[in-house]
Design an enzyme around this catalytic site. Structure first.
Site, PDB file in Angstrom:
ATOM      1  N   GLU A  77     -55.563 -67.760  20.617  1.00 25.43           N
ATOM      2  CA  GLU A  77     -54.231 -67.242  20.287  1.00 25.43           C
ATOM      3  C   GLU A  77     -53.726 -67.831  18.973  1.00 25.43           C
ATOM      4  O   GLU A  77     -53.025 -67.173  18.211  1.00 25.43           O
ATOM      5  CB  GLU A  77     -53.241 -67.496  21.420  1.00 25.43           C
ATOM      6  CG  GLU A  77     -53.585 -66.775  22.727  1.00 25.43           C
ATOM      7  CD  GLU A  77     -53.841 -65.276  22.555  1.00 25.43           C
ATOM      8  OE1 GLU A  77     -53.258 -64.659  21.652  1.00 25.43           O
ATOM      9  OE2 GLU A  77     -54.659 -64.740  23.336  1.00 25.43           O
ATOM     10  N   HIS A  91     -54.863 -65.826  16.028  1.00 28.87           N
ATOM     11  CA  HIS A  91     -53.942 -64.721  15.728  1.00 28.87           C
ATOM     12  C   HIS A  91     -52.723 -65.258  14.969  1.00 28.87           C
ATOM     13  O   HIS A  91     -52.234 -64.634  14.030  1.00 28.87           O
ATOM     14  CB  HIS A  91     -53.422 -64.078  17.017  1.00 28.87           C
ATOM     15  CG  HIS A  91     -54.408 -63.222  17.749  1.00 28.87           C
ATOM     16  ND1 HIS A  91     -55.091 -62.187  17.150  1.00 28.87           N
ATOM     17  CD2 HIS A  91     -54.802 -63.220  19.056  1.00 28.87           C
ATOM     18  CE1 HIS A  91     -55.859 -61.585  18.063  1.00 28.87           C
ATOM     19  NE2 HIS A  91     -55.702 -62.195  19.226  1.00 28.87           N
TER      20      HIS A  91
END
Ligand SMILES: [Zn+2]
Length: 718
Positions: free
Chosen positions: A509, A512
């Site tokens: 994550e 990202h």
């Protein structure tokens, strides 16, 4: 996962907001929440005065979102009309730049709203979402199907080669024009009306699906009366189950095993009570197919059909063909081929893993045939026998804060020179949320980063990234980025000890997040993670590679009590055990991704499908129907494709994985982890958003097209 793609179609039509200095005083009488003289000011109407326009969560009430979003739509439409009706001849500035600058209020309010609907929802927000979804779909259509606006877009598009646009401007023109055409701008009036109706219906059904899934997942949590049945969970797991029961208001002495979004459940790796294991798996697999009010199958039948109808209107044989036309994969055939090429090796490996596990069960005198509910528990024993690796031995070395600060942040510092400082002065939407300043190598502020790590009933399953504020080169706006995960919250006062999988999710994550934070693009609609889906998982999956990089790993994998580094022997075992269970992992993924393709390759004239039968047929057709290895998501709870932006796009993880292993190969060939290599990757990939053709962007970084070999090698599928 990223949520940007799934927020709402309308965000495609939107640019991010303009700077606070240009914000005019809000509230005209038109705004419903503002019309009463005594009504308090809706804080969403003005740009936040907090650092980097961070959302003022301490001031926003649940009832503020809907009026702000509705007024946002009204204002946005007025701005769009003005551009469409401009008497001056269309130019890049008066049309494209102007469109990028519209929708400020709508963007601000809807970004925060959708973040909360996903991560901290409640009845008020869900009711607002149900009302807003069809209105937002209609709003998006009102822009894309505005004929005067499209005429201007098309005129500039047609003259693009000779009008002196720079490469990024050209990219914006081509991409925006494609978006208009894909949204139906070239259809006749009758077909546009049909399209509007389908879009509205889809947005309503998709919202209903999400709400049923959340309710069904919470309702399917398994209650346990007798603590003895939780044998294997350990003190921490039992305490967490007791907490979950208390949170649900169950009587003292009760325990609750909550479900995560996937078919397979983490507790199945520990519970020794087989009956309970079978019950948990059944609860997981039937959460939204019990014929009760949370059953999603009727919604899915219609969603599959109406997407096919929409694709047909737009000139495609099926929804997958439509969906993939603007992706790197280009066609469903390319996406399916990448997967079906892997099926024989993946399933063969899964079968040999199953045989080993069955042997373990037999040696144990288990007297039963392996099911998916038994897989993880006995696989763990195989892991111990073959790799001598025990999950319970490993977890004390992955304390959440160490993984975050000394792992995830440390790696980003080593590669990109950025630093982090936690701050507690900014308001958050839930006490678990944490905020960090992110500074660039030269000490200037780069972004704000929010992290919301723990599972709770108000949060959807899985993990994702999105932005509260998008980077905007037109206004100099810096990004405010967030990560949401679903790690099990430790019992009060206990440290959060993660599995290595969880630690890897955190790296994912954050990959990202880096893509969002490093964005350095002039036009917000092609900034940050606004790329195709099969590219967007590349930076995140690539970032997972650093979790096991020796210098990074040594820096964070330290015992939470003693601070001792993980013994080298144990590290070696983790590295060696990476190939472990890859047959299962690959097969469950391929089954889900092929199922997604099957649903979205239905032609428009196909009748409504029986969901269970269709799933079975598709799994058989693609040769991925292994009883012990169910799809990672079964059709009724496949949120990526029915509630989110990954419809016909779940293959994207694998497509991106080709890029991620190939890019990591580049690092290896060029001396591995270094500031210099990190800078190159940041300059050529992470900072560029969608500002050039993605295959070309990759090739420019790598020096050649990506190869699938490093991926197959990593998965042990060569
Ligand atoms: Zn992701």
């Amino acid at each position: 996962m990223i949520r940007s793609a799934l927020a709402v179609a309308l965000l495609l039509a939107l640019a991010a907001c303009s700077s606070p200095s240009t914000e005019t005083a809000p509230p005209q009488a038109a705004a419903p929440a503002q019309s009463e003289e005594t009504a308090p000011v809706n804080p969403l109407f003005a740009a936040s005065t907090l650092p980097l326009q961070a959302p003022p969560f301490d001031k926003i009430k649940d009832t503020d979102y809907q009026p702000a979003i509705e007024e946002g739509m009204t204002r946005h439409l007025a701005e769009i009309e003005k551009i469409a009706n401009n008497p001056d001849a269309p130019t890049f500035d008066n049309t494209f730049v102007a469109m990028e600058e519209t929708g400020e209020l709508l963007t601000r309010a809807s970004r925060i709203f959708f973040a909360l609907v996903q991560a901290n929802t409640n009845d008020t927000l869900q009711a607002a979402q149900v009302e807003l979804a069809p209105k937002l779909a209609a709003h998006s259509d009102a822009i894309y199907l505005n004929a005067k606006l499209f005429d201007r877009v098309k005129a500039i598009y047609d003259a693009r080669e000779t009008s002196g646009l720079d490469p990024v401007q050209l990219r914006l023109v081509e991409k925006t024009c494609t978006d208009f055409v894909r949204a139906g701008a070239q259809l006749n009036d009758a077909d546009q009306s049909k399209l509007r109706a389908l879009n509205k219906e889809e947005s309503t059904l998709s919202t209903e699906f999400q709400n049923k899934l959340l309710a069904g997942t919470n309702a399917a949590a398994v209650e346990v009366d007798d603590v003895a049945r939780l044998d294997g969970l350990g003190e921490g797991g039992i305490a967490a189950a007791a907490d979950a029961a208390r949170e649900k208001g169950l009587a003292d002495g009760k325990y609750l095993l909550t479900l995560q979004n996937t078919t397979q459940q983490p507790v199945l790796g520990s519970l020794t009570d087989r009956e309970l294991r079978l019950k948990v798996l059944e609860a997981s697999e039937t959460r939204t197919s019990r014929g009760d009010e949370n059953d999603t199958r009727a919604i899915i039948q219609r969603l599959a059909q109406l997407r096919a109808e929409r694709a047909q209107l737009l000139g495609y044989p099926n929804f997958a063909a439509y969906s993939l036309a603007d992706q790197m994969a280009e066609t469903p055939e390319n996406a399916v081929k990448l997967m079906t090429d892997m099926v024989p090796a993946a399933t063969a490996r899964a079968r040999s893993e199953a045989a080993k596990i069955q042997k373990m069960i037999d040696a144990d005198k288990g007297g039963f045939k392996l099911t998916a509910a038994d897989w993880d528990l006995y696989a763990d024993q195989v892991r111990m026998a073959e790799y001598d690796l025990d999950e319970a031995q490993v977890k004390p070395y992955f304390e959440l804060n160490r993984v975050l600060n000394d792992g995830v942040f440390f790696a980003a510092n080593q590669l990109y020179g950025i630093t982090f400082k936690e701050r507690t002065d900014l308001p958050v939407y839930h006490p678990d949320v944490r905020v960090f300043d992110v500074f660039d190598a030269d000490g200037s502020q780069l972004a704000l980063f929010y992290a919301d790590f723990f599972k709770r009933p108000s949060k959807g399953g899985g993990a994702w990234m999105d932005v509260f504020v998008e980077q905007d080169g037109l206004t100099g706006t810096k990004p405010v980025v967030y990560n949401v995960c679903n790690f099990t919250k430790p019992a009060n006062g206990q440290p959060a000890l993660l599995s290595f999988d969880d630690a890897t999710t955190m790296f994912h994550e954050f990959g990202h997040a880096l893509h969002g934070m490093f964005s350095n693009v002039k036009y917000p609609s092609i900034a940050g993670t606004s790329t195709s889906r099969d590219f967007v998982e590349f930076p995140s999956q690539f970032n997972e590679n650093w979790a096991l990089e020796p210098t990074v790993f040594a820096n964070y994998a330290k015992h939470h009590e003693t601070g001792e580094p993980m013994p080298q022997e144990l590290v070696d075992k983790i590295v060696k055990a990476r190939a472990f269970n890859q047959g299962y992992a690959s097969t469950e993924y391929l089954a889900a991704a092929l199922l997604d393709q099957a649903w979205h390759q239905l032609p428009a004239d196909a009748p409504l499908q029986d969901v269970d039968q269709f799933e079975l047929d598709a799994l058989n057709r693609y040769k991925v129907n292994l009883a012990e290895v169910p799809p990672r998501y079964k059709t009724p709870y496949f949120a990526h494709i029915w509630g989110g932006g990954y419809s016909a796009g779940y293959y994207a993880y694998l497509w991106s994985e080709v890029l991620d292993h190939d890019a990591f190969q580049w690092f290896k060939e060029n001396g591995g982890m270094s500031r210099e290599n990190g800078q190159t990757f940041r300059d050529q990939v992470l900072s560029r958003g969608n500002s050039e053709e993605l295959a070309a962007m990759y090739k420019a970084f790598r020096g050649k097209d990506p190869s699938v070999e490093p991926l197959l090698e990593f998965r042990g599928l060569k």
